[in-house]
Design a protein around this motif. Sequence first.
Motif, PDB file in Angstrom:
ATOM      1  N   THR A 248     -25.446 -31.889   3.037  1.00 18.17           N
ATOM      2  CA  THR A 248     -24.076 -32.160   2.863  1.00 18.17           C
ATOM      3  C   THR A 248     -23.482 -32.763   4.044  1.00 18.17           C
ATOM      4  OG1 THR A 248     -23.997 -30.374   1.083  1.00 18.17           O
ATOM      5  CG2 THR A 248     -21.939 -31.080   2.426  1.00 18.17           C
TER       6      THR A 248
ATOM      7  N   GLN B  38     -25.313 -41.421  -0.675  1.00 17.51           N
ATOM      8  CA  GLN B  38     -25.277 -40.741  -1.669  1.00 17.51           C
ATOM      9  C   GLN B  38     -26.877 -41.145  -2.193  1.00 17.51           C
ATOM     10  OE1 GLN B  38     -22.699 -42.129  -0.623  1.00 17.51           O
ATOM     11  NE2 GLN B  38     -20.898 -42.202  -1.626  1.00 17.51           N
TER      12      GLN B  38
ATOM     13  N   ARG C   2     -24.437 -35.145  -0.577  1.00 14.50           N
ATOM     14  CA  ARG C   2     -23.285 -34.829  -0.969  1.00 14.50           C
ATOM     15  C   ARG C   2     -22.239 -35.045   0.124  1.00 14.50           C
ATOM     16  NH1 ARG C   2     -21.362 -29.483  -3.180  1.00 14.50           N
ATOM     17  NH2 ARG C   2     -22.679 -28.895  -1.178  1.00 14.50           N
TER      18      ARG C   2
END
Lengths: 482, 482
Positions: free
Chosen positions: A209, A225, A230
Amino acid sequence: MPSIEWKPESASSVTLQKQIEGHIRGKILNGEWPIGTKIPSQRALAKSLGVNRSTVSAALAELAADGLTDGRSGAGTMVVNNTWSILAAAPPPDWRHYVTSGAQEPNLTTIQDINRAEFHPGVIRLGTGELSPDLLPSSAIRDLFRQIPERPLRLGYEEGKGSAFLREQVSNHVKTLGIHASPASILIVSGALQALQLIAIGLLQQNSTILLEKPSYLYSVPVFQSAGMRLIGLSMDADGVQVPFIEKFKRQHNAAMLYTIPTFHNPTGTCMTKERRTEFMDVCTATRLPVVEDDVYRDLWLDAPPPPPLKSTDGKGIVLYLGSMSKTLSPGLRIGWIIGPEPVIERLADIKMQTDYGASSLSQWAVAEFLAGGLYHKHVENVRSELRIRRALMLQALSVSMGDIATWNTPGGGFYVWLRLHRPLSMKKLFDRCLSEGILINPGNIYDRSTDQHLRLSYAHAPANAIAAAIERLSVECRRGP
Amino acid sequence: MPSIEWKPESASSVTLQKQIEGHIRGKILNGEWPIGTKIPSQRALAKSLGVNRSTVSAALAELAADGLTDGRSGAGTMVVNNTWSILAAAPPPDWRHYVTSGAQEPNLTTIQDINRAEFHPGVIRLGTGELSPDLLPSSAIRDLFRQIPERPLRLGYEEGKGSAFLREQVSNHVKTLGIHASPASILIVSGALQALQLIAIGLLQQNSTILLEKPSYLYSVPVFQSAGMRLIGLSMDADGVQVPFIEKFKRQHNAAMLYTIPTFHNPTGTCMTKERRTEFMDVCTATRLPVVEDDVYRDLWLDAPPPPPLKSTDGKGIVLYLGSMSKTLSPGLRIGWIIGPEPVIERLADIKMQTDYGASSLSQWAVAEFLAGGLYHKHVENVRSELRIRRALMLQALSVSMGDIATWNTPGGGFYVWLRLHRPLSMKKLFDRCLSEGILINPGNIYDRSTDQHLRLSYAHAPANAIAAAIERLSVECRRGP
């Protein structure tokens, strides 16, 4: 959708229809347009070939009669065969399947449309984050090459980290910003975008992330991505990214990295204050959160020099610092750099070697000479005074044409005005309408999927004398409603 | 392992020991050498700094006394702290974890060693697949830039597929090889390696299987392996890859693609015969197996022009064709191309834009001018006659020094002699021994993990007058046994 760059010869003894038929037949038979290729519409073909639609229609009918194409499906005309003989062996590989496989996500449709429209002749590019061609130092570069004999021009592969001469110049350059980086901790890359690509595939796990500002340039490129990561957005205020969320989001999402453009942020133009930078570094250091500082707009300050980079206060080595010549000197040179802890730079250099064996040595040489000889600073000063004029023209035009329907920031540097319309609009419709009027805009939802009332404007690219009329046109299109 | 490019000043009033201590302290305190960094051995430091080992030892002792480093673990000296104060807040992010994460595999250790050793001053590179610097056209490129005013130099971003001017020149160039490709079906890339990277992430699924020759250059770059793919090798004979296995392996392993270097194969030098090419294309077409034809050595024929490319007989569009300027004109320019069906080229162009926004416009311009003006053909003719001389020197030296312990091919073009030793050897030991004698070799197991009796030699890079002595030295090292 394939395109045709060719045009028929009007002076030829062969009819236009036969020429067009022959050209398309050639593309099908030699495999350039394999089975499954959708042929452009008759209207589009007629326009790009500069002929009547009836001529195109007759040419396509011949191809269909030969069994090469089929237009009956309603989805347009497709290539369905590419051989004369019914006895033909196997069909070709199903490239459609390959084109939709692959780990890398395609660019957003809007981005693909923008990339293409940028090369429409005569279009006014009101959102492009790039200097106008007349601000690029073509003649200075020409002069550089005239002086080559003084220092030999290297044409072999460069070292993995990039040319030693260029890294030395970059090291000297960032010293003036308070960053003490030896050449060994600098990696030359083909622009800041490649830096992000290397970080994504070289340092991060697939399900990582990334925290970032919202909106952000990073939403417009699928580099993270595509690697299965994320993105979690952090709100901003006028002083920069809001720090209190960082620790919370890091914990909540187990974030692996924070990407920020603290100086003349893309797309909002915000410059993080000195105080905010201190808070920011305190939190990231305390939470051991690695930071990618994208600092490609720094040298384009217009009112006053910005506060020193985050990297200059980075005693713990938590910051990877990105610089580039694309915004200031020339995007076409494709030269940028990453500065960071040496083991990280070694790893990224190894991956760069695997990816493309390094940046163009011609470009590296040109940039190093620009920095070494002081030409760079002279050039950037000139760019700044040109940008001040363009910024004034755009802000003035906005006041005249759009003051009643939108608000915006006054950027202290960089390229961008982040326009907020009072009322939401269909971004897709606005984009199409503007493009048919010859104006290319960057809709705000490229940078923040949830907004339908922002536009990123840039005063860097459009010709100075076209800005006022283009903004007026934009205003008219915005008023035509959703 | 970090490196030190700096050297102490012997004329300084500060002692060498203090200078060294200060330099390393700086690297630790500003985060260039984060916690966990392994410091080079005292021997290596002394050598690279040009001082006595005792001086290094005393400097390191000071750093250890300050608690910055620890050498007690037996695994060498590590950075264990980077702040003066015991009150210091959190430790920095654990970069070691990041450096070993990431989807991309590191380069093979041997490849990393080679990449570094290539920049050792004075080393004779007996395996390097690159033209010797004196064969690169530096002065012709200088002249090109002097003539710039005739045609404007573009410094902006180029179109996604690459500059239209260059694609037109490439289209004309490949027409002479029997390939009819319009500019729209050509993508300019930063060298053939980037082409493979784009194919890997843009067209193939993660668990795909690729067929290829064994041995092959492709085993030496982890571009497909990093994307999670399997490589299945096909045996070769003197006429090229053995065709009967293709259909079987395609079925058995559900292969997605076949990668081949039919012309002056790397590393064996084999040139696929015309008959074999026909058989090859028949099988691949019938089994609908997409082919990547890597044709970067074609223009370097030395005895007779090779048979036409596979792509020239590709009526079905199953071949993606790779060309490059790296082997013939200059590796530093980083210019190559992919030719294929237009939907495939569109997809790869989109990914290229996401990856690095295109190749250097300076390099694209230089290559286009080289091709347009006929300079390229003049240059390649000159290169060929130089390579003929070097090939003769190497084959002669091999006959003199190694005829009793090895066999080899006589390449009809390209750079490579694929040497087979009568007896197996430890490749690692031979590599290290040769390097300590100032000779850099490419062990055969880079190209085929299962061999321990092959070397890839290249006559392209070493100075012509150094070839005989280097081969003699190599022979001595080979005779020292496993």
